[in-house]
Design a protein around this motif. Structure first.
Motif, short mmCIF file in Angstrom:
data_model
loop_
_atom_site.label_atom_id
_atom_site.label_comp_id
_atom_site.label_asym_id
_atom_site.label_seq_id
_atom_site.Cartn_x
_atom_site.Cartn_y
_atom_site.Cartn_z
N VAL A 147 -14.96 -31.57 39.54
CA VAL A 147 -13.65 -30.92 39.55
C VAL A 147 -12.66 -31.86 40.20
CG1 VAL A 147 -12.31 -28.89 40.19
CG2 VAL A 147 -14.79 -28.68 39.80
N ARG A 148 -11.70 -32.32 39.44
CA ARG A 148 -10.68 -33.20 40.00
C ARG A 148 -9.42 -32.41 40.31
NH1 ARG A 148 -9.95 -38.79 36.81
NH2 ARG A 148 -9.49 -37.40 35.07
N PHE A 149 -8.82 -32.70 41.45
CA PHE A 149 -7.53 -32.10 41.80
C PHE A 149 -6.58 -33.23 42.18
CE2 PHE A 149 -10.43 -31.79 45.42
CZ PHE A 149 -9.76 -32.52 46.40
N ILE A 150 -5.31 -33.03 41.92
CA ILE A 150 -4.31 -34.07 42.14
C ILE A 150 -3.86 -34.05 43.60
CG2 ILE A 150 -2.07 -34.97 41.42
CD1 ILE A 150 -2.53 -33.46 38.77
N GLY A 151 -3.78 -35.23 44.20
CA GLY A 151 -3.38 -35.33 45.60
C GLY A 151 -4.55 -35.10 46.53
N THR A 152 -4.25 -34.58 47.70
CA THR A 152 -5.29 -34.39 48.72
C THR A 152 -5.98 -33.05 48.62
OG1 THR A 152 -3.76 -33.42 50.32
CG2 THR A 152 -3.95 -35.84 50.29
N GLY A 153 -5.40 -32.11 47.89
CA GLY A 153 -5.94 -30.75 47.83
C GLY A 153 -5.47 -29.87 48.96
N ALA A 154 -4.63 -30.42 49.84
CA ALA A 154 -4.13 -29.64 50.98
C ALA A 154 -2.94 -28.77 50.60
CB ALA A 154 -3.75 -30.58 52.13
N ASN A 155 -2.37 -29.02 49.42
CA ASN A 155 -1.24 -28.20 48.99
C ASN A 155 -1.69 -26.81 48.56
OD1 ASN A 155 -2.46 -29.74 46.77
ND2 ASN A 155 -0.93 -28.76 45.46
N TYR A 156 -0.75 -25.89 48.53
CA TYR A 156 -1.03 -24.49 48.19
C TYR A 156 -0.41 -24.13 46.85
CZ TYR A 156 -2.79 -23.45 52.87
OH TYR A 156 -3.54 -23.42 54.02
N TRP A 157 -1.14 -23.32 46.11
CA TRP A 157 -0.59 -22.69 44.91
C TRP A 157 -0.42 -21.20 45.18
CZ3 TRP A 157 -4.37 -24.86 40.61
CH2 TRP A 157 -4.03 -26.20 40.35
N THR A 158 0.70 -20.66 44.73
CA THR A 158 0.88 -19.22 44.67
C THR A 158 0.64 -18.79 43.23
OG1 THR A 158 2.47 -19.23 46.49
CG2 THR A 158 2.47 -17.31 45.05
#
Length: 301
Positions: free
Chosen positions: A179-190
């Motif tokens: 599973v790849r995520f963009i950036g560090t993964g520390a950001n939040y999605w609502t």
């Protein structure tokens, strides 16, 4: 009401059509082909053949309806002129009638929201993919002065029914074993479940005053790394997640990568308080671990 629904066979539009029917409304769905007509007929929905790129094909259906819900898009973000022209055709058809028009925008127009929970009053800073949308939002809202009950809905990231952006992530994880995520993964999605979102459209159709903006967001913001972990569990590769540098993601995905790396904490409280909107669907993590995305993962195995 008799409601003209654009995007009736799409991800959001299909859920809206179902919810409109449950609420007792009649739906006339915009489709581009006889195949679309058959798909709607199988669901008990009347069809109107037309295309966003042919503004004239929208006018008659809009005039004959008691209201319009606009969920369709050409998805040509580099050249949105057809979307804008189609919207103006619908507004012209409804001018002076007092009928409702609900336009679909999105929370990506708000950009990074910072540590504070953002709402309808917060400043906007659109990511490049949707830089054109704020002007269109204003075009819609100002059309209230032309005698149209105009409403803008900004959905957060939509999930549920095994679709949306999360379905693409699940498919990619199954194909690539990670599973790849963009950036560090520390950001939040609502996020918002598509069936809860559909209920908000109906509430807005029935109750929202003219010239109003509503955010469709439910539950607490979720960190992207946590979503990635849940996806890995859904596809049977628990813990196999990987950060993807933004610059590399841009090379493959263009400005869509910048949208997915946004850090957004957003509230839909206004709609729950003033429109009596009551989101009740499972959270995104529950949906990934136990709901429709498990089926998606198994189907692609």
């Amino acid at each position: 009401m008799k409601v003209f629904l654009t995007g009736a066979t799409g991800y959001i539009g299909s859920a809206v059509a179902d919810t409109l029917q449950t609420a007792g409304h009649t739906v006339i769905g915009l489709v581009r082909s006889q195949d679309g007509v058959r798909r709607l007929k199988d669901r008990g929905i009347d069809a109107h053949i037309g295309d966003l790129k042919s503004a004239e094909s929208l006018i008659e259906a809009a005039r004959q309806a008691d209201g319009v819900i606009h969920t369709a898009s050409t998805n040509n973000f580099d050249a949105p002129e057809a979307d804008i022209t189609a919207l103006e055709a619908i507004l012209t058809a409804l001018e002076g009638t007092g009928k409702p028009l609900i336009y679909t925008s999105g929370t990506w127009v708000m950009g990074n929201t910072g540590e504070n929970i953002a709402n309808e009053e917060s400043r906007i800073d659109p990511t490049p993919l949707v830089a054109w949308r704020p002007a269109v939002e204003q075009q819609v809202l100002q059309a209230a002065e032309r005698g149209v009950r105009t409403v803008v809905i900004r959905p957060a990231l939509v999930y549920g029914r095994g679709g949306g952006v999360l379905a693409n992530i699940v498919h990619s994880a199954r194909e690539n074993g990670i599973v790849r995520f963009i950036g560090t993964g520390a950001n939040y999605w609502t996020l918002v479940h598509v069936e809860d979102l559909a209920k908000l459209y109906v509430q807005a159709l029935e109750k929202a005053p003219a010239k109003t903006l509503w955010i469709a967001a439910s539950g607490s913001p979720v960190q992207v790394s946590e979503i990635a972990q849940a996806v890995s569990e859904a596809v049977g590769i628990s813990g196999q997640t990987q950060a993807w540098p933004l610059e590399q993601a841009r090379q493959l995905m263009g400005p869509f990568a910048d949208a997915l790396v946004l850090d957004q904490k957003i509230s839909g409280t206004k709609a729950t308080q003033l429109l009596d909107w009551k989101p009740q669907s499972p959270s995104v993590l529950n949906e990934l671990k136990h709901g429709s995305y498990v089926n998606v993962a198994q189907a692609t195995a």
